[in-house]
Design a protein around this motif. Structure first.
Motif, PDB file in Angstrom:
ATOM      1  N   GLY A 384       0.834  -1.190   0.000  1.00 27.70           N
ATOM      2  CA  GLY A 384       0.000   0.000   0.000  1.00 27.70           C
ATOM      3  C   GLY A 384       0.866   1.237   0.000  1.00 27.70           C
ATOM      4  O   GLY A 384       2.089   1.166  -0.129  1.00 27.70           O
ATOM      5  N   THR A 385       0.219   2.382   0.190  1.00 29.11           N
ATOM      6  CA  THR A 385       0.969   3.637   0.084  1.00 29.11           C
ATOM      7  C   THR A 385       1.960   3.808   1.230  1.00 29.11           C
ATOM      8  O   THR A 385       2.903   4.576   1.107  1.00 29.11           O
ATOM      9  CB  THR A 385       0.007   4.841   0.057  1.00 29.11           C
ATOM     10  OG1 THR A 385      -0.853   4.758   1.202  1.00 29.11           O
ATOM     11  CG2 THR A 385      -0.827   4.847  -1.203  1.00 29.11           C
ATOM     12  N   SER A 406      -8.936   1.734  10.705  1.00 30.39           N
ATOM     13  CA  SER A 406      -7.976   2.814  10.518  1.00 30.39           C
ATOM     14  C   SER A 406      -7.759   3.469  11.865  1.00 30.39           C
ATOM     15  O   SER A 406      -8.602   3.363  12.770  1.00 30.39           O
ATOM     16  CB  SER A 406      -8.464   3.809   9.460  1.00 30.39           C
ATOM     17  OG  SER A 406      -9.584   4.495   9.926  1.00 30.39           O
ATOM     18  N   ARG A 508      -4.635   3.243   7.396  1.00 28.60           N
ATOM     19  CA  ARG A 508      -5.671   2.207   7.277  1.00 28.60           C
ATOM     20  C   ARG A 508      -5.002   0.853   7.088  1.00 28.60           C
ATOM     21  O   ARG A 508      -4.137   0.688   6.226  1.00 28.60           O
ATOM     22  CB  ARG A 508      -6.585   2.504   6.084  1.00 28.60           C
ATOM     23  CG  ARG A 508      -7.677   1.478   5.887  1.00 28.60           C
ATOM     24  CD  ARG A 508      -8.689   1.910   4.832  1.00 28.60           C
ATOM     25  NE  ARG A 508      -9.550   0.788   4.503  1.00 28.60           N
ATOM     26  CZ  ARG A 508      -9.299  -0.098   3.548  1.00 28.60           C
ATOM     27  NH1 ARG A 508      -8.218   0.012   2.803  1.00 28.60           N
ATOM     28  NH2 ARG A 508     -10.142  -1.092   3.311  1.00 28.60           N
ATOM     29  N   ARG A 515      -3.613  -4.677   2.687  1.00 25.04           N
ATOM     30  CA  ARG A 515      -3.283  -3.264   2.460  1.00 25.04           C
ATOM     31  C   ARG A 515      -2.818  -2.595   3.743  1.00 25.04           C
ATOM     32  O   ARG A 515      -3.317  -2.883   4.838  1.00 25.04           O
ATOM     33  CB  ARG A 515      -4.516  -2.491   1.967  1.00 25.04           C
ATOM     34  CG  ARG A 515      -5.087  -2.925   0.653  1.00 25.04           C
ATOM     35  CD  ARG A 515      -4.280  -2.524  -0.537  1.00 25.04           C
ATOM     36  NE  ARG A 515      -3.958  -1.099  -0.615  1.00 25.04           N
ATOM     37  CZ  ARG A 515      -3.265  -0.548  -1.613  1.00 25.04           C
ATOM     38  NH1 ARG A 515      -2.837  -1.295  -2.611  1.00 25.04           N
ATOM     39  NH2 ARG A 515      -2.995   0.750  -1.610  1.00 25.04           N
ATOM     40  N   ASP A 517      -2.172   1.553   4.266  1.00 21.48           N
ATOM     41  CA  ASP A 517      -2.151   2.817   3.528  1.00 21.48           C
ATOM     42  C   ASP A 517      -2.048   4.014   4.454  1.00 21.48           C
ATOM     43  O   ASP A 517      -2.711   4.079   5.500  1.00 21.48           O
ATOM     44  CB  ASP A 517      -3.433   2.943   2.689  1.00 21.48           C
ATOM     45  CG  ASP A 517      -3.424   1.967   1.525  1.00 21.48           C
ATOM     46  OD1 ASP A 517      -2.548   2.099   0.655  1.00 21.48           O
ATOM     47  OD2 ASP A 517      -4.288   1.061   1.506  1.00 21.48           O
ATOM     48  N   GLU A 519      -3.105   7.647   4.780  1.00 23.09           N
ATOM     49  CA  GLU A 519      -4.179   8.442   4.163  1.00 23.09           C
ATOM     50  C   GLU A 519      -3.863   9.942   4.265  1.00 23.09           C
ATOM     51  O   GLU A 519      -4.533  10.688   4.978  1.00 23.09           O
ATOM     52  CB  GLU A 519      -5.511   8.084   4.811  1.00 23.09           C
ATOM     53  CG  GLU A 519      -5.854   6.608   4.590  1.00 23.09           C
ATOM     54  CD  GLU A 519      -7.211   6.173   5.134  1.00 23.09           C
ATOM     55  OE1 GLU A 519      -7.893   5.426   4.430  1.00 23.09           O
ATOM     56  OE2 GLU A 519      -7.560   6.587   6.253  1.00 23.09           O
TER      57      GLU A 519
END
Ligand code: FES
Length: 573
Positions: A384-385, A406, A508, A515, A517, A519
């Motif tokens: 993920g990011t 999250s 999250r 995942r 991530d 945000e």
């Protein structure tokens, strides 16, 4: 003779420009050790061991080495023991992982430089077995692994204890105020009471099982307790097998293959093994040009149930696993998932080894494939990011109610920042926050410590909070547990997204979607990245070599110049 066709003491002669003289000189010096010429004419079997007064897990190695020698002599070889550096897990600063590659280089070079027809690798404590397998794979000398075997559990006030899942449990209870200092001291003396490696399915036992799954151990020996007479018989048998390897020249590159690495990964998942083993297996595979990908880990994880009920995932200890049937029972259950054509050190294939059914299995400890302990594998990779190149979650030892949520980030800039502030009563932290630690990855200078198991902040621990989502580029001990996201890559010290997380950001986590991530919008991240500066590099020595050449977790934290080019690039997904 010298060179590839030579054997025994004639192998790899010292260069004086006169090979006859070199052999004459070598034999005369060997005679000074009191060997007869008949013994000196035998195949040479090196016993490459990591005994050390700074490695409690190996304190029985003198006895073990004697038993290996017995086996070698009985089978017609000449046993020659030699030490390498040893890595006692808890005695090294900053971490043992930082020195794994150094030990692997020591093993590789000494196995290659000395006149050895085959090598017995004697290791056990966490990083020693991977270092020995990495070194032997690169040297490609016929080699066989002998492991230390696990410690026995001990007793405390009617309760079984074993290093080191119970060390962590009691320390957490101490932090929560449930156990006082006097009781903690009594427990300290009862956690690790025999020779051998940690008593649970930590990194050492995981690596022992993986080595057996790869085909590098005498079958059925991974889990024999260190102090059991069977451990000495295993050592003797290992010595005998090494002599057959010296004759057959069956080398690690024919045993450690893409297929046997996949077998090992399947076993890792089925035993609920240590997250560290993902790093070590990637490093071992890399030495023979095999790429282990985190996407492959996820595919196998969905198809491989956890079969064993062992701490830290379950409730039993390694001695129970041995008594229940050990690796033979696990491999039999996994048979439909394994590549049975893989060769093992005995010269048999895995399929031949598993041809006979196992006599008896204690199903309280080792479950059947049809009725597993957990229906899916113990580990998953997240992407993920926040972790474009991946991160690891040991879902089998985590709290499922924290898998889909999250949370607000509470950020620590480094392990030392964590140690300074985690118990600060004024720390702004709530039970549903995500604890984030930066700058603990391979190039951080902290040696990727096992600090990813961040302690629950003191005030929350005292209020009864047992688990929180914790995220870092660090590792976690194989004996630890909790909802801990590890090995985030690229690491913060290389400017990965983890370096850009700030207090109050939302993160999250979805184990179901694989995942993790961050945000935060891309413009804000770009602004933070422009302000980011890399940490200083060590000025000299091995630490500088390490910082300049160590690879990221998904590539096994090996040195870039020690891996072979990948032979299965399609795995690099
Ligand atoms: Fe050596 Fe755990 S400290 S295996």
């Amino acid at each position: 003779m010298s060179g590839d066709s030579a054997s025994g003491l004639a192998r790899g002669l010292t260069q004086y420009g006169d090979s006859g003289f070199a052999l004459y000189l070598r034999r005369s010096f060997a005679r000074s050790m009191g060997y007869s010429s008949a013994l000196l004419a035998r195949p040479t079997v090196g016993i490459c061991h990591a005994a050390s007064d700074l490695n409690n897990c190996h304190r029985h190695f003198p006895e073990l080495i004697e038993a290996v020698k017995r086996g070698v002599l009985a089978a017609g070889g000449l046993p020659l023991a030699f030490p390498t550096i040893s890595l006692g897990e808890v005695f090294l600063h900053p971490t043992s992982l930082m020195y794994r590659n150094l030990m692997a280089m020591d093993v590789e070079e000494m196995c290659r430089a000395q006149p050895l027809d085959a090598v017995v690798l004697v290791g056990g404590c966490d990083k020693t077995v991977p270092a020995q397998l990495m070194g032997a794979a690169s040297a490609d000398v016929p080699a066989i692994q002998l492991v230390a075997g696990p410690m026995m559990s001990a007793r405390h006030e009617g309760e079984r204890l074993g290093a080191c899942t119970d060390c962590r449990r009691f320390w957490a209870r101490f932090r929560a105020g449930e156990v006082d200092a006097a009781a903690l001291e009594r427990v300290e003396a009862r956690l690790a009471t025999t020779a051998g490696t940690c008593a649970v399915m930590g990194t050492a036992s995981t690596m022992a099982c993986i080595a057996e799954a790869l085909g590098m151990l005498v079958p059925g020996t991974a889990a024999v307790p260190a102090v059991h007479a069977d451990r000495l018989r295993a050592a003797e048998e290992t010595g005998r097998t090494a002599v057959t390897l010296a004759a057959s020249r069956l080398s690690p590159s024919r045993i450690i293959t893409r297929e046997s690495v996949e077998n090992a990964l399947t076993v890792l998942l089925a035993i609920g093994g240590s997250t560290n083993a993902v790093i070590h297996l990637a490093a071992i595979a890399g030495r023979v040009g095999v790429r282990l990908s985190l996407a492959q880990l996820n595919e196998l994880s969905d198809a491989t149930p956890v079969l064993v009920d062992l701490k830290p995932t379950g409730s039993h200890y390694m001695e129970d696993f041995f008594a229940a049937g050990g690796m033979s029972a696990v491999l039999h259950e996994l048979k439909p998932l394994l590549h049975l054509e893989c060769l093992t050190v005995t010269g048999e294939t895995l399929g031949e080894r598993l041809a006979e059914p196992v006599q008896w299995v204690d199903r309280a400890v080792i479950r059947s494939f049809g009725e597993p302990f957990q229906s899916v594998g113990g580990l998953v990779a997240l992407f993920g990011t926040l972790a474009p190149n991946g991160a690891i979650l040991k879902r089998s030892a985590a709290s499922a109610d924290l898998f889909e949520r999250s949370g607000r980030a509470v950020v620590f800039a480094s392990p030392s920042d964590l140690a300074t502030r985690i118990d600060d009563p004024s720390l702004d932290v709530r039970p549903d926050d995500f604890l984030v630690m930066q700058n603990s990855g391979p190039t951080s200078g902290h040696g990727m410590p096992e600090s990813g198991y961040l302690p629950i902040p003191g005030k929350l621990a005292r209020a009864g909070v047992k688990d929180m989502v914790r995220i870092s580029d660090a590792r976690m001990s194989g004996t630890a547990y909790g909802t801990v996201v590890l090995h985030v890559s690229p690491e913060a010290a290389l400017g990965g997204p983890l370096a850009l997380v700030r207090n109050g950001d939302r993160i999250r986590l979805s184990a179901r979607e694989r995942r993790i991530d961050l945000e935060v919008d891309s413009g804000e991240l770009a602004r933070r990245k422009a302000q980011w500066r890399p940490p200083p590099r060590p000025a000299r020595g091995y630490q500088r070599l390490y910082a300049e050449h160590v690879l990221q977790a998904e590539e096994g934290c090996d040195f870039d110049f020690l891996r072979l080019p990948t032979t299965n690039p399609e795995a690099a997904r």
